[in-house]
Design a protein around this motif. Sequence first.
Motif, PDB file in Angstrom:
ATOM      1  N   ALA A  69      -2.841  -0.581  37.974  1.00 23.87           N
ATOM      2  CA  ALA A  69      -3.101   0.406  36.904  1.00 23.87           C
ATOM      3  C   ALA A  69      -2.547   1.603  36.959  1.00 23.87           C
ATOM      4  N   ASP A  70      -2.522   2.150  38.130  1.00 27.84           N
ATOM      5  CA  ASP A  70      -1.777   3.222  38.732  1.00 27.84           C
ATOM      6  C   ASP A  70      -0.240   3.299  38.460  1.00 27.84           C
ATOM      7  N   ARG A  71       0.314   1.935  38.383  1.00 33.75           N
ATOM      8  CA  ARG A  71       1.734   1.894  38.083  1.00 33.75           C
ATOM      9  C   ARG A  71       2.056   1.434  36.728  1.00 33.75           C
TER      10      ARG A  71
ATOM     11  N   LEU B 130       0.360 -12.278  28.902  1.00 33.05           N
ATOM     12  CA  LEU B 130       0.160 -12.213  30.211  1.00 33.05           C
ATOM     13  C   LEU B 130       1.487 -12.133  30.805  1.00 33.05           C
ATOM     14  N   ASP B 131       1.658 -11.167  31.654  1.00 31.32           N
ATOM     15  CA  ASP B 131       2.940 -11.185  32.819  1.00 31.32           C
ATOM     16  C   ASP B 131       2.649 -11.561  34.194  1.00 31.32           C
ATOM     17  N   GLY B 132       1.430 -11.612  34.839  1.00 30.41           N
ATOM     18  CA  GLY B 132       1.201 -11.831  35.883  1.00 30.41           C
ATOM     19  C   GLY B 132      -0.331 -11.986  36.098  1.00 30.41           C
ATOM     20  N   LEU B 133      -0.599 -12.885  37.199  1.00 34.11           N
ATOM     21  CA  LEU B 133      -1.914 -13.445  37.415  1.00 34.11           C
ATOM     22  C   LEU B 133      -2.146 -13.124  39.009  1.00 34.11           C
TER      23      LEU B 133
ATOM     24  N   ILE C 126       6.308  -2.799  37.281  1.00 32.48           N
ATOM     25  CA  ILE C 126       4.939  -2.903  37.099  1.00 32.48           C
ATOM     26  C   ILE C 126       4.505  -2.290  35.686  1.00 32.48           C
ATOM     27  N   ASP C 127       5.175  -1.184  35.479  1.00 30.12           N
ATOM     28  CA  ASP C 127       4.894  -0.223  34.411  1.00 30.12           C
ATOM     29  C   ASP C 127       5.105  -1.371  33.221  1.00 30.12           C
ATOM     30  N   GLY C 128       3.802  -1.263  32.275  1.00 35.06           N
ATOM     31  CA  GLY C 128       4.045  -2.134  31.026  1.00 35.06           C
ATOM     32  C   GLY C 128       3.553  -3.611  31.244  1.00 35.06           C
ATOM     33  N   HIS C 129       3.436  -3.976  32.461  1.00 33.70           N
ATOM     34  CA  HIS C 129       3.240  -5.377  32.729  1.00 33.70           C
ATOM     35  C   HIS C 129       1.528  -5.720  32.202  1.00 33.70           C
TER      36      HIS C 129
ATOM     37  N   VAL D   2      -4.367  -4.057  32.822  1.00 38.99           N
ATOM     38  CA  VAL D   2      -5.156  -4.989  33.663  1.00 38.99           C
ATOM     39  C   VAL D   2      -6.441  -5.676  32.966  1.00 38.99           C
ATOM     40  N   LEU D   3      -6.418  -6.937  33.158  1.00 40.21           N
ATOM     41  CA  LEU D   3      -7.720  -7.688  32.585  1.00 40.21           C
ATOM     42  C   LEU D   3      -8.539  -7.889  33.911  1.00 40.21           C
ATOM     43  N   LEU D   4      -9.845  -7.784  34.006  1.00 37.65           N
ATOM     44  CA  LEU D   4     -10.426  -7.910  35.024  1.00 37.65           C
ATOM     45  C   LEU D   4     -11.307  -9.292  34.942  1.00 37.65           C
TER      46      LEU D   4
END
Length: 231
Positions: free
Chosen positions: A29-31, A79-82, A6-9, A35-37
């Motif tokens: 975010a903790d990882r 973006l790496d994930g949704l 997750i780090d850097g995603h 993050v886009l909200l």
Amino acid sequence: MTGREIDGHRVAVVGASGALGSRIARTLADRGAAVLLVGRDEDRLREVLAGAPVVVGDLGDATTGDRLVAAAQEHLGGLDGLVNAAGVAAFGSLLETPDEVIEEVFTTNVIGPAFLLRRVLPLLQESRGYVVNLSAVLAERPMAGMGAYSASKAALTALDRALRSELRRSGVDVLDVRPPHTETGLADRPVHGQAPRLPTGLDPDEVAARVVRAITDGEADLGSEAFGTAG
């Protein structure tokens, strides 16, 4: 699904002001993720993660996906994930459920996510990223008195399974998540009807942590049994 760090995603979380969405966003975010909200309530979104970029919009509005893409490019560089944790619930027999309620349930739970994915997938194909959709146990075991909601979640799960095959060659993974009843408060604010008496649900913190672990472990499917209870 490929195991991922997750780090850097760069991850967009839709429904980020809700009980599950906010917890997933904070866990990511903790990882170490950026993050886009995304959600309908700007004030609540800004309380989730200080300084995180925000997109305010409704899933039923197809332009929300366009604005998500623009914000991801501007603030995250891609973006790496949704993660889609948005949804609405409705209770009552089909005969008692107004047309407009059925339409709202399917728009938010199925049609809106499809609109969104059509716009976001090109970014995820560039990064060989991933999609996580929060469906529900009712996709597996439909419940009387929740026909419209059950059908909408089953449709979302069917969409995920089709996408998993469609996107395999492009390297985009699709994770369908079907948690049992969880104490998110969703049952207390349905768009129609009144919730039946339900057993105590799962802890949303535990569900959020399990979803993020599924991403890092590369799990391809997260059915209700993966949460340690039949729900």
